[in-house]
Design a protein around this motif. Structure first.
Motif, short mmCIF file in Angstrom:
data_model
loop_
_atom_site.label_atom_id
_atom_site.label_comp_id
_atom_site.label_asym_id
_atom_site.label_seq_id
_atom_site.Cartn_x
_atom_site.Cartn_y
_atom_site.Cartn_z
N GLN A 98 0.81 -1.21 0.00
CA GLN A 98 0.00 0.00 0.00
C GLN A 98 0.85 1.27 0.00
OE1 GLN A 98 -3.46 -0.13 -0.33
NE2 GLN A 98 -3.15 2.03 -0.81
N PRO A 99 1.99 1.32 0.74
CA PRO A 99 2.81 2.53 0.68
C PRO A 99 3.29 2.86 -0.73
CG PRO A 99 3.43 1.21 2.58
CD PRO A 99 2.50 0.36 1.76
N ALA A 100 3.59 1.82 -1.52
CA ALA A 100 4.02 2.05 -2.90
C ALA A 100 2.88 2.62 -3.73
CB ALA A 100 4.53 0.74 -3.51
N LEU A 101 1.70 2.05 -3.57
CA LEU A 101 0.54 2.55 -4.31
C LEU A 101 0.24 4.00 -3.93
CD1 LEU A 101 -1.74 -0.59 -3.95
CD2 LEU A 101 -0.62 0.18 -6.05
N ASP A 102 0.33 4.30 -2.64
CA ASP A 102 0.04 5.67 -2.18
C ASP A 102 1.00 6.67 -2.79
OD1 ASP A 102 -2.03 4.64 -0.66
OD2 ASP A 102 -0.88 4.65 1.23
N LEU A 103 2.30 6.32 -2.78
CA LEU A 103 3.28 7.24 -3.35
C LEU A 103 3.13 7.32 -4.87
CD1 LEU A 103 5.60 9.15 -2.77
CD2 LEU A 103 7.17 7.24 -3.13
N GLY A 104 2.84 6.19 -5.51
CA GLY A 104 2.62 6.21 -6.95
C GLY A 104 1.48 7.12 -7.33
N ARG A 105 0.39 7.04 -6.57
CA ARG A 105 -0.77 7.91 -6.82
C ARG A 105 -0.37 9.38 -6.65
NH1 ARG A 105 -3.66 6.04 -3.18
NH2 ARG A 105 -4.92 4.53 -4.36
N GLU A 106 0.42 9.65 -5.63
CA GLU A 106 0.87 11.01 -5.35
C GLU A 106 1.72 11.55 -6.50
OE1 GLU A 106 4.14 12.92 -2.32
OE2 GLU A 106 2.82 11.35 -1.52
N LEU A 107 2.67 10.73 -6.98
CA LEU A 107 3.56 11.17 -8.05
C LEU A 107 2.81 11.43 -9.35
CD1 LEU A 107 6.57 8.70 -7.52
CD2 LEU A 107 6.59 11.17 -7.10
N THR B 194 -5.97 3.67 -11.89
CA THR B 194 -6.51 3.10 -10.67
C THR B 194 -5.37 2.41 -9.93
OG1 THR B 194 -8.69 2.73 -11.65
CG2 THR B 194 -8.14 1.43 -9.70
N TRP B 195 -5.24 2.70 -8.65
CA TRP B 195 -4.18 2.12 -7.82
C TRP B 195 -4.83 1.13 -6.86
CZ3 TRP B 195 0.74 3.78 -9.05
CH2 TRP B 195 0.80 4.91 -9.89
N GLN B 196 -4.56 -0.16 -7.03
CA GLN B 196 -5.33 -1.19 -6.34
C GLN B 196 -4.41 -2.17 -5.60
OE1 GLN B 196 -8.29 -3.08 -8.84
NE2 GLN B 196 -8.10 -5.03 -7.74
N ARG B 197 -4.70 -2.34 -4.32
CA ARG B 197 -3.92 -3.31 -3.54
C ARG B 197 -4.34 -4.73 -3.92
NH1 ARG B 197 -2.90 -3.34 3.04
NH2 ARG B 197 -1.08 -4.74 2.97
N GLN B 198 -3.33 -5.58 -4.16
CA GLN B 198 -3.59 -6.92 -4.65
C GLN B 198 -2.40 -7.82 -4.34
OE1 GLN B 198 -6.26 -8.38 -6.75
NE2 GLN B 198 -5.07 -10.17 -6.05
N THR B 199 -2.66 -9.01 -3.84
CA THR B 199 -1.60 -9.99 -3.66
C THR B 199 -1.07 -10.40 -5.03
OG1 THR B 199 -2.56 -10.82 -1.62
CG2 THR B 199 -1.00 -12.27 -2.76
#
Length: 316
Positions: free
Chosen positions: A113-122, A131-136
């Protein structure tokens, strides 16, 4: 898109202690080179993600862009409407996809999730249709049927073998699959294994290989890889501890598709060697597999093209 990404990354490590950033970078170097298969996210917290983005995003962006460019040359009238980036982290492959094509929707899947959050921010003001989605990332992963493009970059080496196979199997639901790994012997072997899985699923290889038959390289004797030039920003030099204004990112890749696409007649698989009045080209070809050809001045326009050719280019 390169300059937009550089601008988005600027100031990312402000406030992060240099020692903490350096430790995160050291650990991430080992992980991205595929020496630590795992069933847990590699990017664990904001410090990891910030270090990763500053350290790896420029190089990943250039490698993925080079692979996508090679594929796009084989389907010049096609563009994806939907794109899924498996294990996309902070979104470097999504930036690269946007540098090649416009008007598509991207979905970034990652378990951190931290990677997705920063990716969305950038990407917030530059890549709005994402769409930034948490997924195994592994067994149980699915890709929507009819997806146009799937990218998987610098991910397979982080996974256990069974998860690696599951990810490639999920990717085959798309019309086109582009996989990128580090340009190391191990990275090549992972691409080679995935290549076989893609062809067994009915996809055709269109880059870099000029055919979908067995790779002619003997494992352990050589490996197929290419190089992308990365212009370093001051932030990039600071994180990587380098002084040169550039670096060359070595990568291995495969692009496979169900589209009506024809691969190149041959691919230059080593840096061309310039000699007085001649150019030596190492090629992977449709008919003769691996061969070295010599192009001389008497070949006229062919010689001029050879002098301008680069490692990884099509050749005919």
């Amino acid at each position: 898109m390169h300059e937009e990404l550089r601008a988005a990354l600027a100031g990312l490590l402000d406030g992060l202690p240099p020692k903490q950033a350096a430790q995160a970078v050291d650990r991430l170097i080992a992980n991205y080179r595929g020496r630590t298969p795992t069933d847990a996210p590699v990017l664990r917290d904001r410090a990891d993600v910030a270090a990763y983005a500053a350290y790896r995003m420029p190089a990943t962006f250039e490698a993925v862009r080079a692979a996508l460019t090679a594929f796009a040359a084989r389907v010049p009238d096609w563009s994806p409407a939907t794109h899924v980036d498996i294990g996309g982290g902070t979104g470097a492959a999504t930036w690269a996809t946007a540098a090649i094509w416009e008007g598509h929707h991207s979905t970034v899947l990652d378990w951190a999730q931290p990677a997705l959050d920063l990716g969305r921010e950038l990407a917030a003001t530059i890549l709005p249709d994402v769409t930034w989605q948490r997924q195994t990332i592994g067994e149980g992963l699915t890709v929507p049927a009819g997806t146009d493009l799937v990218t998987v970059s610098y991910v397979l080496g982080e996974l256990r073998p069974e998860d690696r196979r599951a990810v490639v199997a999920a990717a085959t639901a798309a019309r086109t699959v582009v996989l990128i790994e580090p340009g190391t012997p191990d990275g090549y072997l992972r691409i080679r294994e995935a290549r076989t899985q893609l062809t067994e699923a009915g996809l055709r290889i269109v880059a870099p290989c000029p055919h979908s038959d067995t790779c002619p390289i003997v494992p352990g004797e050589d490996w197929c890889h290419f190089s992308a030039r990365v212009n370093r920003s001051s932030l990039h030099r600071q994180v990587k501890g380098g002084s040169l204004p550039y670096e060359d990112e070595k990568f291995s890749y495969v692009a496979a598709t169900t589209l009506d696409a024809t691969p190149a007649a041959a691919r230059i698989i080593r840096k061309p060697q310039l000699r007085k009045g001649q150019v030596l080209l190492d090629l992977c070809t449709t008919d003769e597999n691996l061969q070295r050809t010599t192009v001389t001045k008497r070949h006229g326009a062919h010689y001029r093209a050879a002098r301008d050719a680069a490692w990884g280019d099509d050749w005919s």
